[in-house]
Enzyme design. Structure first.
Site, PDB file in Angstrom:
ATOM      1  CG  ASP A  60      -1.718   1.003   5.467  1.00  0.00           C
ATOM      2  OD1 ASP A  60      -1.733   1.706   4.642  1.00  0.00           O
ATOM      3  OD2 ASP A  60      -0.533  -0.086   5.605  1.00  0.00           O
ATOM      4  CD  GLU A  80      -4.714   1.802   1.639  1.00  0.00           C
ATOM      5  OE1 GLU A  80      -4.061   2.296   0.625  1.00  0.00           O
ATOM      6  OE2 GLU A  80      -4.355   1.062   2.284  1.00  0.00           O
TER       7      GLU A  80
HETATM    8  C1  BGC Z   1      -0.378   2.723   2.111  1.00  0.00           C
HETATM    9  C2  BGC Z   1       0.932   2.972   1.367  1.00  0.00           C
HETATM   10  C3  BGC Z   1       2.008   1.880   1.900  1.00  0.00           C
HETATM   11  C4  BGC Z   1       1.220   0.577   1.999  1.00  0.00           C
HETATM   12  C5  BGC Z   1       2.117  -0.519   3.177  1.00  0.00           C
HETATM   13  C6  BGC Z   1      -0.844   1.244   1.780  1.00  0.00           C
HETATM   14  O1  BGC Z   1      -1.868   1.167   1.590  1.00  0.00           O
HETATM   15  O2  BGC Z   1      -1.180   3.807   1.781  1.00  0.00           O
HETATM   16  O3  BGC Z   1       1.491   4.049   1.448  1.00  0.00           O
HETATM   17  O4  BGC Z   1       2.942   1.708   1.287  1.00  0.00           O
HETATM   18  O5  BGC Z   1      -0.041   0.414   2.625  1.00  0.00           O
HETATM   19  O6  BGC Z   1       1.952  -0.284   4.270  1.00  0.00           O
END
Ligand code: BGC
Length: 567
Positions: free
Chosen positions: A208, A275
């Site tokens: 993440d 991500e």
């Molecule tokens: C996730 C989100 C989340 C955020 C904080 C993002 O990139 O995909 O859903 O709210 O990170 O963790």
């Protein structure tokens, strides 16, 4: 062909656990519900599942505020049910990826409550970013950083003696304090965490928010932003955290941990997918997928692109070329739990205009929506994304063509973005509405085992008409299109040949060849002639709608807002 790791061309199905299936009758999805529907996922023909965070969490950001990285959220199940799920999934030929959140934890994580209790200068506080405030009494935040989800990036604590105390940094919400990755305890904690889940059989992690994990150690003020800039844009122009390079040391270290795990367990092939939103900057994306860092990173530029062949050429072709040249595994997605669903995005009346698109279109837009057009384009987009070389991540409900639910009453909204921006941004609840499994409205369209419970997020009227049950009966449903495409996809994948992009999209066609196959998407509203170089010696493998292609005067035409695979 040389043996490739399983994940290079894999299709992964993303399960937002809360919204997938409720097996314990409390109105929210859980691992019991997932277990009941594993056969369905396997029947789609995908290779694995990515589970959004299902660790214990106060759910202030629905699991992205983790209070214990070594357990399962009690409302979702426990470790025993998780182990059972792993076993069943593996029997069905499905791999399982978890979601790891390294930037921050929950303010209810034991480390954070201990840090608050331990006081200034303690070892416990070193695991986070605690700082004194500015101003006469420290009443002002330590710097001017903004939070991604609105407001400032600092919150002040009350010290154990009751006095107003230090401030802590949170890139997202006050309930999500940022870890200090310069601290060895943090590094060790996550090493243990990765191994803990690998030992349970997990095949990898979606990682993440990797772009914000690094921080300038002095936390200097970010440059001023122009008045009127949205919170998100202001945050994204902070060069002292976004893409701050120290994070790459962490990813290199993780790769060593993972490579070592594979050497110790030679039958395991693990994967990490980052991500990393890097709009228009494949060069930045490349830094995350250097061979000693992540195995994959989402190539979000395609998801960020409007419905426009020229834009697809600029984004998909550009990303592909740079990632392919680097030898990285290219990884696509059109949907996820953070953006408006593609049916709605492409249904926006201005969705095709390159110049009209703004980042807001993904989560917040006032443009009117033509759902019929959105569906037609989304069908074509399914052939586009499943036709591209590399890995694909599908988001649950995408295969049903679910639209974004735009009219959730404000009182039902739960995304912290809504509250933190005081309603200026509606947030992401509309893509997280519980899945419709059956057509009857009892049991929340089959979502729940209870007939009397309310869903954690209301389903709109008519939701059951798009259910799995209904679509299984319709030969030309979106569900059956995904199934067909997934079944036929190996014909394209097995080519193993370099992709060649054809034209520049000015004629409305986004086209590419893969060895003997060709993928053609017509983003215009009208019939367009497919160049003979693409049709010669090829016939139709799959059309996004029946009759998308027609022959006229010896040429093949492709109807507006459709796609075709030829081979
Ligand atoms: C996730 C989100 C989340 C955020 C904080 C993002 O990139 O995909 O859903 O709210 O990170 O963790």
């Amino acid at each position: 062909m040389v043996n490739q790791p399983w994940w290079r061309n894999a299709v992964i199905y993303q399960v937002y656990v809360r919204s997938f299936a409720d097996g314990n009758g409390d109105g929210a999805g859980d691992l019991f519900g997932l277990l009941d529907h594993l056969e369905y996922i396997a029947s789609l023909g995908v290779d694995g599942i990515w589970l959004n965070p299902c660790y214990p969490s106060p759910q202030m950001d629905h699991g992205y505020d983790v209070s214990d990285y070594f357990d399962i959220e009690p409302a979702y199940g426990d470790l025993e049910i998780f182990d059972h799920l792993m076993m069943r999934a593996n029997k069905l030929g499905l791999r399982i990826l978890m979601d790891v959140v390294p930037n921050h934890c929950s303010d209810q994580h034991a480390w954070f409550t201990e840090a608050v209790a331990a006081g200034r200068g303690s070892r416990e506080r070193e695991r986070f970013w605690f700082r004194e405030g500015q101003g006469v009494d420290g009443e002002l935040p330590p710097n001017n950083w903004k939070a991604v989800f609105g407001g400032g990036a600092w919150s002040r604590i009350t010290e154990p003696d009751g006095s107003p105390g230090q401030w802590y940094l949170h890139t997202f919400t006050p309930w999500q304090p940022d870890f200090n990755w310069l601290n060895e305890d943090v590094v060790d904690y996550f090493d243990r965490m990765l191994r803990f889940w690998f030992d349970r059989g997990v095949d990898g992690f979606r990682v993440d928010a990797v772009t914000v994990v690094g921080k300038h150690p002095d936390l200097p003020n970010a440059p001023d932003t122009p008045a009127g800039m949205t919170e998100m844009a202001a945050w994204a122009s902070n060069p002292y955290t976004l893409f701050w390079p120290s994070a790459h040391d962490i990813w290199r270290h993780w790769r060593e941990v993972i490579d070592q795990y594979e050497r110790d367990n030679p039958i395991r092939e693990l994967v990490t997918v980052a991500e990393a939103y890097t709009p228009g900057r494949p060069d930045l994306l490349l830094k995350f997928v250097e061979p000693d860092q992540f195995h994959q990173s989402f190539t979000f530029d395609l998801l960020l692109s409007p419905w426009n062949a020229q834009s697809f050429h600029k984004t998909a072709a550009k990303s592909y070329r740079s990632l392919h040249a680097s030898g990285s595994s290219i990884t696509w997605a059109l949907n996820n739990h953070d953006v408006h669903r593609v049916v709605t995005r492409y249904g926006r009346t201005d969705a095709h205009l390159t110049s009209s698109w703004t980042g807001n279109n993904l989560v917040n837009s006032d443009a009117s929506v033509d759902l019929e057009m959105g569906h037609r384009r989304a069908r074509a987009a399914a052939l586009l994304i499943l036709g591209l070389p590399g890995a694909v991540y599908l988001y649950m409900g995408e295969e049903l063509g679910l639209p974004e639910v735009l009219d959730i009453p404000d009182s039902a909204r739960q995304d912290p973005i809504f509250a933190r921006t005081e309603g200026r941004e509606k947030g992401r609840d509309g893509c997280r509405v519980p899945m419709p499994w059956t057509s009857g409205s009892a049991n929340l369209n089959g979502f729940s085992t209870s007939t009397s419970v309310e869903a954690w997020m209301p389903q709109p009227a008519g939701w059951g008409e798009m259910s799995v049950e209904v679509q299984e009966q319709l030969g030309d449903s979106m569900l059956n299109l995904y199934r067909q495409a997934l079944q036929l996809r190996p014909r394209l994948v097995d080519e193993g040949k370099d992709i060649e992009f054809v034209g520049d999209g000015a004629d409305g066609l986004f086209s590419f060849t893969r060895g003997s196959c060709a993928v053609i998407v017509n983003t215009s509203a009208d019939f367009v002639e497919i160049p003979a170089t693409l049709t010669d010696n090829r016939s139709v493998i799959l059309e996004s709608v029946q009759g998308a292609t027609t022959n006229r005067d010896g040429s093949k035409l492709l109807a507006g807002n459709t796609a075709v695979w030829l081979g």
